[in-house]
Design a protein around this motif. Structure first.
Motif, PDB file in Angstrom:
ATOM      1  N   SER A 267       0.827  -1.209   0.000  1.00 25.83           N
ATOM      2  CA  SER A 267       0.000   0.000   0.000  1.00 25.83           C
ATOM      3  C   SER A 267       0.860   1.258   0.000  1.00 25.83           C
ATOM      4  CB  SER A 267      -0.930   0.018   1.222  1.00 25.83           C
ATOM      5  OG  SER A 267      -0.179   0.173   2.421  1.00 25.83           O
ATOM      6  N   LYS A 268       2.183   1.074   0.136  1.00 23.14           N
ATOM      7  CA  LYS A 268       3.128   2.191   0.116  1.00 23.14           C
ATOM      8  C   LYS A 268       4.013   2.095  -1.114  1.00 23.14           C
ATOM      9  CE  LYS A 268       3.325   2.533   5.170  1.00 23.14           C
ATOM     10  NZ  LYS A 268       4.207   2.449   6.366  1.00 23.14           N
ATOM     11  N   LYS A 269       4.715   3.172  -1.410  1.00 24.08           N
ATOM     12  CA  LYS A 269       5.647   3.167  -2.531  1.00 24.08           C
ATOM     13  C   LYS A 269       6.835   2.255  -2.221  1.00 24.08           C
ATOM     14  CE  LYS A 269       4.686   7.865  -4.188  1.00 24.08           C
ATOM     15  NZ  LYS A 269       5.280   9.190  -4.489  1.00 24.08           N
ATOM     16  N   PRO A 270       7.441   1.652  -3.250  1.00 28.38           N
ATOM     17  CA  PRO A 270       8.616   0.807  -3.002  1.00 28.38           C
ATOM     18  C   PRO A 270       9.829   1.637  -2.595  1.00 28.38           C
ATOM     19  CG  PRO A 270       8.286   1.103  -5.351  1.00 28.38           C
ATOM     20  CD  PRO A 270       7.084   1.706  -4.674  1.00 28.38           C
ATOM     21  N   THR A 271      10.770   1.005  -1.933  1.00 27.55           N
ATOM     22  CA  THR A 271      12.008   1.683  -1.546  1.00 27.55           C
ATOM     23  C   THR A 271      13.132   1.397  -2.528  1.00 27.55           C
ATOM     24  OG1 THR A 271      12.782  -0.191  -0.223  1.00 27.55           O
ATOM     25  CG2 THR A 271      11.377   1.433   0.884  1.00 27.55           C
ATOM     26  N   GLY A 272      12.979   0.335  -3.309  1.00 29.53           N
ATOM     27  CA  GLY A 272      14.055  -0.100  -4.199  1.00 29.53           C
ATOM     28  C   GLY A 272      14.900  -1.197  -3.586  1.00 29.53           C
ATOM     29  N   LYS A 273      14.606  -1.547  -2.336  1.00 23.70           N
ATOM     30  CA  LYS A 273      15.369  -2.605  -1.648  1.00 23.70           C
ATOM     31  C   LYS A 273      14.597  -3.926  -1.589  1.00 23.70           C
ATOM     32  CE  LYS A 273      16.164  -0.265   2.177  1.00 23.70           C
ATOM     33  NZ  LYS A 273      16.729   0.024   3.518  1.00 23.70           N
ATOM     34  N   GLU A 274      13.381  -3.947  -2.118  1.00 25.88           N
ATOM     35  CA  GLU A 274      12.573  -5.162  -2.076  1.00 25.88           C
ATOM     36  C   GLU A 274      13.217  -6.249  -2.952  1.00 25.88           C
ATOM     37  OE1 GLU A 274       9.993  -1.698  -1.146  1.00 25.88           O
ATOM     38  OE2 GLU A 274      11.454  -2.163  -2.702  1.00 25.88           O
ATOM     39  N   ARG A 275      13.325  -7.445  -2.409  1.00 27.84           N
ATOM     40  CA  ARG A 275      13.954  -8.571  -3.120  1.00 27.84           C
ATOM     41  C   ARG A 275      12.959  -9.734  -3.159  1.00 27.84           C
ATOM     42  NH1 ARG A 275      16.320  -4.813  -4.454  1.00 27.84           N
ATOM     43  NH2 ARG A 275      18.531  -4.282  -4.103  1.00 27.84           N
TER      44      ARG A 275
ATOM     45  N   ASN B 262      -4.082  -6.188  -7.108  1.00 24.74           N
ATOM     46  CA  ASN B 262      -5.103  -6.620  -8.073  1.00 24.74           C
ATOM     47  C   ASN B 262      -5.397  -5.548  -9.129  1.00 24.74           C
ATOM     48  OD1 ASN B 262      -6.634  -8.727  -9.014  1.00 24.74           O
ATOM     49  ND2 ASN B 262      -8.470  -8.149  -7.876  1.00 24.74           N
ATOM     50  N   TYR B 263      -4.382  -5.201  -9.919  1.00 22.65           N
ATOM     51  CA  TYR B 263      -4.571  -4.264 -11.023  1.00 22.65           C
ATOM     52  C   TYR B 263      -3.636  -4.650 -12.162  1.00 22.65           C
ATOM     53  CZ  TYR B 263      -0.191  -1.858  -9.706  1.00 22.65           C
ATOM     54  OH  TYR B 263       1.110  -1.550  -9.432  1.00 22.65           O
ATOM     55  N   PHE B 264      -3.780  -4.015 -13.300  1.00 23.37           N
ATOM     56  CA  PHE B 264      -2.935  -4.261 -14.465  1.00 23.37           C
ATOM     57  C   PHE B 264      -2.646  -2.928 -15.140  1.00 23.37           C
ATOM     58  CE2 PHE B 264      -2.682  -5.606 -19.087  1.00 23.37           C
ATOM     59  CZ  PHE B 264      -1.389  -6.114 -18.991  1.00 23.37           C
ATOM     60  N   ASP B 265      -1.450  -2.412 -14.919  1.00 21.31           N
ATOM     61  CA  ASP B 265      -1.104  -1.081 -15.429  1.00 21.31           C
ATOM     62  C   ASP B 265       0.405  -0.904 -15.329  1.00 21.31           C
ATOM     63  OD1 ASP B 265      -0.923   1.708 -16.013  1.00 21.31           O
ATOM     64  OD2 ASP B 265      -2.959   1.982 -15.277  1.00 21.31           O
ATOM     65  N   HIS B 266       0.971  -0.085 -16.211  1.00 20.43           N
ATOM     66  CA  HIS B 266       2.393   0.239 -16.106  1.00 20.43           C
ATOM     67  C   HIS B 266       2.658   1.101 -14.872  1.00 20.43           C
ATOM     68  CE1 HIS B 266       4.016  -1.473 -19.800  1.00 20.43           C
ATOM     69  NE2 HIS B 266       2.915  -1.073 -20.424  1.00 20.43           N
ATOM     70  N   ASP B 267       1.733   1.995 -14.563  1.00 21.29           N
ATOM     71  CA  ASP B 267       1.888   2.830 -13.371  1.00 21.29           C
ATOM     72  C   ASP B 267       1.692   2.000 -12.113  1.00 21.29           C
ATOM     73  OD1 ASP B 267       2.309   5.090 -14.877  1.00 21.29           O
ATOM     74  OD2 ASP B 267       0.211   5.719 -14.839  1.00 21.29           O
ATOM     75  N   SER B 268       2.411   2.366 -11.048  1.00 20.89           N
ATOM     76  CA  SER B 268       2.186   1.732  -9.749  1.00 20.89           C
ATOM     77  C   SER B 268       0.926   2.311  -9.121  1.00 20.89           C
ATOM     78  CB  SER B 268       3.380   1.982  -8.824  1.00 20.89           C
ATOM     79  OG  SER B 268       4.516   1.285  -9.278  1.00 20.89           O
ATOM     80  N   LYS B 269       0.154   1.451  -8.459  1.00 24.86           N
ATOM     81  CA  LYS B 269      -1.103   1.885  -7.844  1.00 24.86           C
ATOM     82  C   LYS B 269      -1.078   1.611  -6.337  1.00 24.86           C
ATOM     83  CE  LYS B 269      -3.124   2.462 -11.968  1.00 24.86           C
ATOM     84  NZ  LYS B 269      -3.604   3.742 -12.494  1.00 24.86           N
ATOM     85  N   ASN B 270      -1.676   2.511  -5.588  1.00 24.60           N
ATOM     86  CA  ASN B 270      -1.892   2.318  -4.156  1.00 24.60           C
ATOM     87  C   ASN B 270      -3.326   2.682  -3.818  1.00 24.60           C
ATOM     88  OD1 ASN B 270       1.374   3.586  -3.755  1.00 24.60           O
ATOM     89  ND2 ASN B 270       0.790   1.492  -3.296  1.00 24.60           N
ATOM     90  N   LYS B 271      -3.868   2.053  -2.801  1.00 20.87           N
ATOM     91  CA  LYS B 271      -5.250   2.345  -2.428  1.00 20.87           C
ATOM     92  C   LYS B 271      -5.335   3.606  -1.586  1.00 20.87           C
ATOM     93  CE  LYS B 271      -7.189  -2.304  -2.769  1.00 20.87           C
ATOM     94  NZ  LYS B 271      -7.777  -3.456  -2.068  1.00 20.87           N
ATOM     95  N   VAL B 272      -6.215   4.505  -1.999  1.00 21.26           N
ATOM     96  CA  VAL B 272      -6.494   5.743  -1.272  1.00 21.26           C
ATOM     97  C   VAL B 272      -7.993   5.764  -1.007  1.00 21.26           C
ATOM     98  CG1 VAL B 272      -6.425   8.256  -1.308  1.00 21.26           C
ATOM     99  CG2 VAL B 272      -4.594   6.938  -2.419  1.00 21.26           C
TER     100      VAL B 272
END
Length: 335
Positions: A187-195, A244-254
């Motif tokens: 639900s948050k933006k990635p940090t770039g450290k996710e493996r 549960n989405y399909f898009d090039h953009d990253s999505k978060n629930k608001v």
């Protein structure tokens, strides 16, 4: 009578715009360099035309993907932004729709934000300011979207992580370096450290082998697997599968609804410090063969797989049986 003449004149202008757009579109598909020269010629003859600015913008955006230095990328993207702003001002709704401008504009935005982030990291303030200024008319102030240098320095201060990521990609033993998907807050933006671990690394490798076999047949250099691009691809596949989405953009629930949180290239830049230039996504394919065939038969995805300027690649395959599509594939390339 004056009203009738005005209508006729407007009609002729619209017809001319359509014809110029079609000619430039055909020329650009065959040879972007020649299309760029032709666009400049049209613009000098009639500065009221919108189409030449669109194809000049596309030319410069493409050029940014062909150069390696961040400063050169910034110069090209700045020219793409200024031409894009002129196109947006002059274009009718019909031409904007024909050019798929909203989508193209969004991709350009992501590339500029990623480039500004890199310039900021490199402390190249003169190029940063120049690109920011040239992007201002089209996108407004992008400074709030740029990741602070301090945050990137913290991420970089992980001496063992690059070794771990490279070992993970090539090693059969994949039990110690991964981040469990259940431990990641999507639900948050990635940090770039996710493996994130692949649903099936053999299928990822098979995808790469099929792409490289065709690249070699086309006399293109084979793509080299890059661990950071791999984790960028897997993260987006996992995010789509979880949210549960399909898009090039990253999505978060608001407020319970999915909303765009960041663009594709902005997200990839968190994982991969060099220039990323393409991304493909696919869903519902449980094997590499299925996903490859889907991309191969789609012109845009085909172009991305056989992009001549790409040298590195990341492929991510993630599954979630409880999601709408089950299987999620992401392919991204860089230089």
């Amino acid at each position: 009578m004056n009203f009738i003449l005005l209508v006729v004149s407007f009609s002729l202008a619209v017809g001319k715009e359509d014809k110029v757009y079609q000619k430039l579109e055909k020329s650009y598909a065959k040879d972007p360099e020649k299309a760029y020269v032709l666009a400049k010629q049209y613009r000098k003859k009639d500065n009221s035309l919108a189409a030449p600015y669109f194809f000049e913008s596309q030319y410069y955006e493409r050029k940014a993907g062909l150069v390696k230095k961040t400063a050169d990328q910034a110069l090209a993207l700045g020219n793409a932004a200024t031409n894009g702003a002129s196109f947006e001002k002059k274009a009718s709704d019909k031409i904007l729709l024909k050019a798929q401008w909203e989508t193209k504009k969004e991709v350009l935005h992501d590339k500029i934000v990623a480039c500004l982030t890199k310039l900021n990291t490199e402390n190249n303030q003169s190029k940063f300011k120049r690109l920011s200024d040239k992007s201002m008319e089209l996108f407004g102030d992008l400074s709030e979207e740029i990741e602070p240098v301090a945050e990137k320095e913290v991420i970089a201060q992980q001496p063992t992580e690059p070794v771990q990521t490279n070992e993970v990609v090539v090693s059969a033993n994949q039990t110690t370096a991964f981040t469990l998907m259940s431990k990641i807050d999507f639900s948050k933006k990635p940090t770039g450290k996710e493996r994130i671990q692949s649903a099936n690394q053999e299928e990822e490798i098979k995808m790469l082998e099929m792409i490289n076999k065709e690249r070699i047949r086309k006399k293109l250099k084979p793509l080299v697997l890059d661990s950071n691009l791999v984790f960028a691809a897997r993260y987006h596949a996992a995010d789509m599968a979880t949210e549960n989405y399909f898009d090039h953009d990253s999505k978060n629930k608001v407020n319970g609804k999915l909303a765009t949180s960041m663009g594709a290239f902005e997200r990839i830049a968190l994982f991969y410090s060099s220039f990323a230039n393409t991304e493909n996504i696919a869903v519902g394919n449980s094997t590499a063969d299925e996903a490859y065939n889907q991309w191969y038969n789609s012109p845009g995805h085909y172009d991305n797989m056989f992009n001549s300027s790409a040298t590195k690649v990341g492929i991510g395959f993630v599954q979630n049986p409880s999601s709408s599509y089950g299987s999620y594939w992401v392919f991204c390339t860089g230089m």
